[in-house]
Design a protein around this motif. Structure first.
Motif, mmCIF file in Angstrom:
data_model
loop_
_atom_site.group_PDB
_atom_site.id
_atom_site.type_symbol
_atom_site.label_atom_id
_atom_site.label_comp_id
_atom_site.label_asym_id
_atom_site.label_seq_id
_atom_site.Cartn_x
_atom_site.Cartn_y
_atom_site.Cartn_z
ATOM 1 N N TYR A 186 48.912 20.453 3.943
ATOM 2 C CA TYR A 186 49.415 21.194 2.789
ATOM 3 C C TYR A 186 50.765 21.793 3.165
ATOM 4 C CZ TYR A 186 44.585 20.502 1.489
ATOM 5 O OH TYR A 186 43.370 19.917 1.202
ATOM 6 N N ASP A 187 51.831 21.218 2.585
ATOM 7 C CA ASP A 187 53.194 21.591 2.971
ATOM 8 C C ASP A 187 53.378 21.454 4.477
ATOM 9 O OD1 ASP A 187 53.822 22.137 0.316
ATOM 10 O OD2 ASP A 187 53.155 24.218 0.485
ATOM 11 N N GLY A 188 52.827 20.386 5.038
ATOM 12 C CA GLY A 188 52.976 20.082 6.452
ATOM 13 C C GLY A 188 51.978 20.740 7.368
ATOM 14 N N VAL A 189 51.156 21.646 6.856
ATOM 15 C CA VAL A 189 50.182 22.353 7.691
ATOM 16 C C VAL A 189 48.829 21.645 7.584
ATOM 17 C CG1 VAL A 189 49.011 24.533 8.130
ATOM 18 C CG2 VAL A 189 51.393 24.525 7.358
ATOM 19 N N PRO A 190 48.267 21.171 8.689
ATOM 20 C CA PRO A 190 46.993 20.441 8.637
ATOM 21 C C PRO A 190 45.854 21.305 8.121
ATOM 22 C CG PRO A 190 48.095 20.085 10.737
ATOM 23 C CD PRO A 190 48.829 21.200 10.051
ATOM 24 N N GLY A 191 44.937 20.668 7.413
ATOM 25 C CA GLY A 191 43.781 21.376 6.875
ATOM 26 C C GLY A 191 42.628 20.424 6.629
ATOM 27 N N HIS A 192 41.792 20.742 5.656
ATOM 28 C CA HIS A 192 40.642 19.917 5.290
ATOM 29 C C HIS A 192 40.863 19.319 3.905
ATOM 30 C CE1 HIS A 192 38.774 22.369 8.470
ATOM 31 N NE2 HIS A 192 37.949 21.345 8.614
ATOM 32 N N GLU A 224 46.516 10.687 11.672
ATOM 33 C CA GLU A 224 47.313 10.575 10.462
ATOM 34 C C GLU A 224 47.229 11.868 9.658
ATOM 35 O OE1 GLU A 224 45.835 7.220 8.289
ATOM 36 O OE2 GLU A 224 45.662 6.002 10.102
ATOM 37 N N LEU A 225 48.343 12.237 9.054
ATOM 38 C CA LEU A 225 48.377 13.364 8.135
ATOM 39 C C LEU A 225 48.677 12.853 6.730
ATOM 40 C CD1 LEU A 225 50.403 16.066 10.121
ATOM 41 C CD2 LEU A 225 47.941 15.979 9.753
ATOM 42 N N VAL A 226 47.931 13.325 5.760
ATOM 43 C CA VAL A 226 48.121 12.931 4.361
ATOM 44 C C VAL A 226 48.523 14.173 3.586
ATOM 45 C CG1 VAL A 226 47.063 11.912 2.328
ATOM 46 C CG2 VAL A 226 46.385 11.128 4.610
ATOM 47 N N GLU A 227 49.753 14.218 3.126
ATOM 48 C CA GLU A 227 50.259 15.403 2.430
ATOM 49 C C GLU A 227 49.578 15.556 1.066
ATOM 50 O OE1 GLU A 227 51.645 18.723 1.438
ATOM 51 O OE2 GLU A 227 52.277 17.944 3.400
ATOM 52 N N ARG A 235 43.700 26.448 1.174
ATOM 53 C CA ARG A 235 43.344 27.715 1.813
ATOM 54 C C ARG A 235 41.850 27.991 1.686
ATOM 55 N NH1 ARG A 235 47.756 29.723 -1.470
ATOM 56 N NH2 ARG A 235 49.724 29.601 -0.330
ATOM 57 N N ASP A 236 41.262 28.488 2.770
ATOM 58 C CA ASP A 236 39.888 28.947 2.694
ATOM 59 C C ASP A 236 39.865 30.409 2.271
ATOM 60 O OD1 ASP A 236 40.873 30.130 4.967
ATOM 61 O OD2 ASP A 236 39.206 29.558 6.245
ATOM 62 N N VAL A 237 38.695 30.881 1.868
ATOM 63 C CA VAL A 237 38.561 32.267 1.432
ATOM 64 C C VAL A 237 37.448 32.939 2.224
ATOM 65 C CG1 VAL A 237 39.443 31.882 -0.896
ATOM 66 C CG2 VAL A 237 37.010 31.556 -0.452
ATOM 67 N N ASP A 238 37.679 34.189 2.620
ATOM 68 C CA ASP A 238 36.700 34.933 3.409
ATOM 69 C C ASP A 238 36.130 36.133 2.671
ATOM 70 O OD1 ASP A 238 36.815 33.341 5.757
ATOM 71 O OD2 ASP A 238 38.712 34.288 6.309
ATOM 72 N N THR A 239 36.816 36.572 1.620
ATOM 73 C CA THR A 239 36.365 37.756 0.889
ATOM 74 C C THR A 239 36.264 37.454 -0.597
ATOM 75 O OG1 THR A 239 38.593 38.611 0.459
ATOM 76 C CG2 THR A 239 37.575 39.208 2.576
ATOM 77 N N ARG A 240 35.557 38.317 -1.302
ATOM 78 C CA ARG A 240 35.409 38.159 -2.742
ATOM 79 C C ARG A 240 36.759 38.291 -3.428
ATOM 80 N NH1 ARG A 240 31.649 35.988 -6.201
ATOM 81 N NH2 ARG A 240 33.292 35.521 -7.681
ATOM 82 N N GLU A 241 37.609 39.165 -2.918
ATOM 83 C CA GLU A 241 38.944 39.353 -3.516
ATOM 84 C C GLU A 241 39.768 38.088 -3.397
ATOM 85 O OE1 GLU A 241 37.460 41.452 -1.424
ATOM 86 O OE2 GLU A 241 36.970 42.996 -2.928
ATOM 87 N N GLU A 242 39.707 37.427 -2.229
ATOM 88 C CA GLU A 242 40.446 36.177 -2.055
ATOM 89 C C GLU A 242 39.913 35.104 -2.990
ATOM 90 O OE1 GLU A 242 41.562 36.686 2.703
ATOM 91 O OE2 GLU A 242 39.925 35.363 2.076
ATOM 92 N N LEU A 243 38.601 35.060 -3.167
ATOM 93 C CA LEU A 243 38.025 34.074 -4.073
ATOM 94 C C LEU A 243 38.456 34.320 -5.516
ATOM 95 C CD1 LEU A 243 36.059 31.686 -4.411
ATOM 96 C CD2 LEU A 243 34.230 33.369 -4.729
ATOM 97 N N ASP A 244 38.462 35.577 -5.924
ATOM 98 C CA ASP A 244 38.814 35.912 -7.301
ATOM 99 C C ASP A 244 40.266 35.593 -7.622
ATOM 100 O OD1 ASP A 244 36.266 36.780 -7.772
ATOM 101 O OD2 ASP A 244 36.716 38.895 -7.438
#
Length: 247
Positions: A186-192, A224-227, A235-244
């Motif tokens: 995501y914008d060059g940053v590896p993730g899931h 391999e990286l797929v943009e 982004r993952d979320v850890d709190t209810r505020e982040e999810l909302d």
């Protein structure tokens, strides 16, 4: 209506990825969230995060789904098995160790099993349960489209500087699929999600510790990286505020 209902079905366009099984890591206790993330709903009329993860992997083209459970295992298992699709559950007794234990449990179980009537699983598409803006289109792109090879094994590679563009015009053979190591960026940053071929499973199992999952293996192995930054934030979320506040 959930955000997956009524949307185009990527698998109808891209087809099923034969011998690729989705692997959802959904074992955590979600202490900062106030409970297991797998059971959380962004809104009362929406599916739980684990239901959403299973649905988007299926819609994106995975032939079947395996969910790793730990905290609230009975409740999560009941929800997952009620979905009525090719979904199975793998328990992770040492889930409190972190993501590494969940990944080891899932890969170990798949090493010993077959699915879909097609023989062994040649690759898994691994994702987390706490990625609220992940879409079937991201899944389909990672399954279908090689991006860049991270030759320097950097955790934050600059695709323009460190990577080599790849081109494929046909579906991979079983041998090629087993050798695949690929992940979304995501914008060059590896993730899931991350696509991990069977040839890599033994080493991933050996190196997956704590809460790092396959991070160490990806850092030390060309992949391999797929943009996908045009489709989601990853982004993952850890709190209810982040999810909302997630889109």
């Amino acid at each position: 209506m959930s955000d997956l209902e009524g949307a185009p079905h990527p698998a109808a366009v891209h087809g099923r990825a034969a011998h690729v099984r989705g692997l959802v890591l959904a074992a955590g206790a979600g202490r900062r969230m106030g409970g297991p993330k797998a059971l959380v709903r962004r809104h009362p009329d929406e599916p739980t995060l684990v239901e959403r993860a299973v649905s988007l992997l299926h819609a994106g083209g995975c032939s079947g789904i395996t969910v790793v459970v730990g905290a609230a295992a009975e409740e999560v298992t009941a929800i997952v098995t009620a979905l009525g699709r090719d979904v199975d559950v793998v328990p992770c007794p040492d889930w409190d160790e972190g993501m590494g234990a969940s990944l080891r449990a899932g890969l170990t179980a798949l090493t010993r099993s077959t699915h879909e009537g097609e023989g062994c699983v040649d690759a898994v598409l691994v994702t987390l349960v706490d990625l609220p803006d992940l879409t079937p289109e991201v899944v389909a792109r990672v399954l279908d489209a090689p991006g860049h090879v991270d030759n320097d094994h950097s955790p934050h590679p600059d695709p323009d500087e460190h990577a080599v563009e790849l081109h494929k015009t046909s579906a991979p053979t079983n041998h090629e699929l087993r050798a695949t190591l690929r992940r979304a960026a995501y914008d060059g940053v590896p993730g899931h999600p991350a696509l991990i071929g069977r040839d890599h499973w033994e080493q991933v199992i050996a190196s997956a510790t704590g809460d790092h999952g396959a991070r160490h293996y990806f850092r030390t192995t060309p992949h391999e990286l797929v943009e996908c930054g045009d489709l989601a934030t990853g982004r993952d979320v850890d709190t209810r505020e982040e999810l909302d506040t997630s889109r």
